[in-house]
Structure formats: structure tokens, C-alpha cells
Design an enzyme around this catalytic site. Structure first.
Site, PDB file in Angstrom:
ATOM      1  N   GLU A  46      -6.564  13.354  10.872  1.00  0.00           N
ATOM      2  CA  GLU A  46      -7.054  13.883  12.142  1.00  0.00           C
ATOM      3  C   GLU A  46      -8.036  15.035  11.932  1.00  0.00           C
ATOM      4  O   GLU A  46      -9.067  15.126  12.617  1.00  0.00           O
ATOM      5  CB  GLU A  46      -5.880  14.370  12.999  1.00  0.00           C
ATOM      6  CG  GLU A  46      -4.878  13.284  13.348  1.00  0.00           C
ATOM      7  CD  GLU A  46      -3.709  13.220  12.386  1.00  0.00           C
ATOM      8  OE1 GLU A  46      -2.575  13.019  12.844  1.00  0.00           O
ATOM      9  OE2 GLU A  46      -3.947  13.374  11.164  1.00  0.00           O
ATOM     10  N   CYS A  69       1.220  15.245  12.718  1.00  0.00           N
ATOM     11  CA  CYS A  69       2.271  16.147  12.250  1.00  0.00           C
ATOM     12  C   CYS A  69       2.268  17.404  13.112  1.00  0.00           C
ATOM     13  O   CYS A  69       1.237  17.825  13.629  1.00  0.00           O
ATOM     14  CB  CYS A  69       2.072  16.492  10.776  1.00  0.00           C
ATOM     15  SG  CYS A  69       0.632  17.531  10.446  1.00  0.00           S
ATOM     16  N   ARG A 180      -2.196  -1.734  -9.703  1.00  0.00           N
ATOM     17  CA  ARG A 180      -1.803  -0.747 -10.712  1.00  0.00           C
ATOM     18  C   ARG A 180      -2.394   0.629 -10.396  1.00  0.00           C
ATOM     19  O   ARG A 180      -1.735   1.657 -10.605  1.00  0.00           O
ATOM     20  CB  ARG A 180      -2.261  -1.199 -12.095  1.00  0.00           C
ATOM     21  CG  ARG A 180      -1.533  -2.409 -12.640  1.00  0.00           C
ATOM     22  CD  ARG A 180      -2.124  -2.830 -13.977  1.00  0.00           C
ATOM     23  NE  ARG A 180      -1.485  -4.029 -14.515  1.00  0.00           N
ATOM     24  CZ  ARG A 180      -1.901  -4.663 -15.610  1.00  0.00           C
ATOM     25  NH1 ARG A 180      -2.957  -4.204 -16.278  1.00  0.00           N
ATOM     26  NH2 ARG A 180      -1.257  -5.738 -16.028  1.00  0.00           N
ATOM     27  N   GLY A 285       8.977  -9.758 -17.747  1.00  0.00           N
ATOM     28  CA  GLY A 285       9.485 -11.099 -17.937  1.00  0.00           C
ATOM     29  C   GLY A 285      10.653 -11.393 -17.005  1.00  0.00           C
ATOM     30  O   GLY A 285      11.115 -10.522 -16.249  1.00  0.00           O
TER      31      GLY A 285
END
Length: 354
Positions: A46, A69, A180, A285
Site C-alpha cells: 500500500e 496492517c 527453487r 527420491g
């Protein structure tokens, strides 16, 4: 609001424990200011949008993806900035779980500012699931966990010999590297390191490497591969690991954490949370992936499907959960969706929703 959500997504991976938020200010049908939360500790969406709008913000409509907030933290309250600017209306996509009494909207309404909520609520909540999880106190403050797997159409993740490279396309690879770049830590297992010698960093696209986390009970793997190229590594192991391997890692400033069992996913995530990790991506895995799924700690699930049939009775599949006699015990994804990634397809959904 759709534009505000688009802006919010630019903050992925940059806001730490704070939510990604976007804001658009409109007056007389024209956008006069835009902003998003760019970095942890920096100005909120904002405030950035109000700076661009300037004096024109008086009497304008403010579209924001999260209730403003109303508390002082690293920055002053956004409600104060909106009141000073003299905006006419604030439209929020979703509530802030840290503001259970809706204090923000009460402050705005007392100042004569109209407050509305609702458009694009699900999309907004999706964009800040990790924040909502932390704010709700779910899972005792554990990091938000993304799990990614790449498979063929018949569900195989590797050949019978364990080789997994080349299943998906370069487009899928670039997408994974983007993922990532947006998390604090990336988790894999020793089997992946031994078989593929993976880099596990961000080489395609922008962003820095996440902390690379290895789970290996006995450290019976090469310690000179690409995964150990620098000290941005945390190793979880057990007392079965040879002291020489532990000392070799410590000499390279790589931290080693010894746990009783690596099957205790919550203990691993608790250790990561203690180190300030907010978001985690699991790329591993079948054994590691299965332990995470069965622990109930996976929040978002990604599966990249390659249009290939690998076959092979002994070719591993991604999930090795227990056999069920019917479908009552299956894990069903919430809000599933599928999008193309070049020749491949990304299937995603939520195992937890906050």
C-alpha cells in the site's frame, strides 16, 4: 484485483515470513499507483502504491490482496498511511489471520473510508498460504513445505538402475529453478546425490540458491560433487555416519546435524524452523518423498508429467505409500489444476489449506 495479485507474485521468495501483497490504486477508472511488498523489512504494498499515486490518491479506490496492517512492526501501520492519503475506499481480497478482531477495517471505517472484501479471495489466499500457515499456528510453527516430483505418464521417476535425468523438458527445468529461487531451503536425499550428482541450485532464471539440505543416515556418498560445491549446505544424518565423513564436511564449514532417526520429518522441519527457514522445497527420491507425504507435513504438491511411457516392473514410482483396500485412505489434493510446461504438464494442488 487481478492486477494486484499479479504484482503480489513478484514478491515470492523475497518477503521472508511476511506475506506477498499487491496493491493497485484507481481513480476515475484509471490506475494511478501500483505497488507490492518487495522485500522483508521494506515498505508494504500500500505504501509503495501511495508513493506513486501521490496527491492523486485522495478520493481514490485502493485494491489490495490482504487487509492492510494496523500495527507497528518493521514499518508503520498501512492503515495510517491510507487515512493520511484520504482514500475513499479500500477493497481487500482476503482477511489477515493475524488480525482476528478485524481492527484494520474498523480503523478505516472510523476514518470515513469505505471497506469491502471479497473479490479474488481464493487466489489471494493461495498466494500467501505459507503466511497463513504460520499465522494460524498450524503444525507448531513448522516451515511451509512444497514437494515436487517429475514423472513419466506411467508414474516412473527413474529407470530400474535409478537413473532419473532427462525425464522432463527444458521448460519444466526452468520452472523448477524458479521454484527453487522462491524458497529458503531445498531438501533431497543421499540416493539422489549418489546417482545423479545434482547441482540443486538456481542456474536458469533469477534468484539466489536456497539452503541445500541433505538427508542421509550413513553418509555413504561422494562428498566432492556439485551439491557440496560451497558451504550453503546443511546435512542431517545419524550416529551411523562415519566420523571421517562428518569431520570432512565440518572442515568445509558445512553444518552437520545428528538426529536419532531421519524418518522423523517433524524433527527435521523443526530444526530448519529454528534456523529461520520459512519455506521448503522437497526434491528427492521415492523414500524421502514418501516419508514427507506420510508425515502429513506437505502443504503444496507439484507433479511434472512428461508425455513418456518408461515401463519396467522395477522402475521406481514417486510415492511408495502403504497399500489400501479401497479409496478411503487416499490423499486427495485440494484445488487441483494442470498447466502446460512446453511438452510437459504441471499438475498441482494442496494437501493442506489455510
Amino acid at each position: 484485483m487481478a492486477r494486484a495479485l499479479e504484482l503480489a507474485r513478484k514478491g515470492f521468495g523475497k518477503t521472508g515470513s511476511n506475506p506477498v501483497v499487491g496493491c493497485v490504486i484507481v481513480k476515475d477508472g484509471v490506475i494511478i499507483g501500483e505497488g507490492y511488498h518487495m522485500k522483508f523489512g521494506g515498505a508494504h504494498a500500500e505504501v509503495n502504491a501511495l508513493k506513486k499515486a501521490g496527491a492523486r490518491a485522495r478520493g481514490a479506490d485502493v485494491y489490495v490482496t490482504l487487509d492492510p496492517c494496523c500495527h507497528t512492526g518493521k514499518t508503520p501501520p498501512c492503515t495510517d498511511a491510507l487515512v493520511r492519503a484520504g482514500v475513499a475506499r479500500v477493497i481487500s481480497a482476503t482477511d489477515d489471520p493475524r488480525d482476528a478482531v478485524h481492527a484494520a477495517q474498523k480503523i478505516l471505517r472510523r476514518a470515513g473510508i469505505l471497506f469491502q472484501r471479497g473479490p479474488c479471495e481464493q487466489e489471494a489466499r493461495e498466494s500467501m498460504q505459507f503466511y497463513r500457515k504460520a499465522a494460524s499456528g498450524a503444525s507448531r510453527g513448522l516451515p511451509y513445505v512444497f514437494l515436487k516430483v517429475a514423472t513419466t505418464l506411467d508414474g516412473k521417476v527413474a529407470t530400474s538402475s535409478g537413473y532419473s535425468r532427462g525425464i522432463t523438458s527444458d521448460d519444466a527445468l526452468r520452472y523448477v529453478h524458479t521454484l527453487r529461487s522462491q524458497v529458503d531451503a531445498l531438501i533431497t536425499g543421499g540416493g539422489t546425490i549418489a546417482m545423479d550428482n545434482p547441482h540443486m541450485g538456481v542456474r536458469y532464471g533469477r534468484g539466489s540458491d536456497p539452503l541445500r539440505v541433505l538427508l542421509d543416515s550413513d553418509l555413504d556418498i561422494p562428498l566432492d560433487g556439485a551439491f557440496f560445491r560451497d558451504s550453503n549446505v546443511l546435512v542431517f544424518t545419524t550416529k551411523k555416519a562415519p566420523k571421517r565423513s562428518i569431520e570432512a564436511l565440518k572442515k568445509r564449514d558445512i553444518e552437520v546435524c545428528i538426529l536419532p532417526l531421519l524418518s522423523d520429518v517433524r524433527a527435521i522441519l523443526s530444526e530448519l524452523a529454528r534456523r529461520g527457514v520459512v519455506t521448503v522445497l522437497v526434491e528427492a527420491g521415492p523414500r524421502v518423498m514418501t516419508s514427507f507425504i506420510q508425515s502429513g507435513c506437505v502443504d503444496t504438491y507439484f507433479q511434472i508429467l512428461a508425455p513418456k511411457l518408461l515401463g519396467g516392473v522395477n522402475s521406481p514410482t514417486s510415492y511408495e505409500g502403504e497399500d489400501t483396500v479401497d479409496y478411503r485412505g487416499v490423499k486427495e489434493l485440494l484445488y487441483p489444476r494442470i498447466i502446460p510446461l512446453g511438452k510437459d504438464f504441471l499438475f498441482s494442488g494442496y494437501l493442506q489449506w489455510y
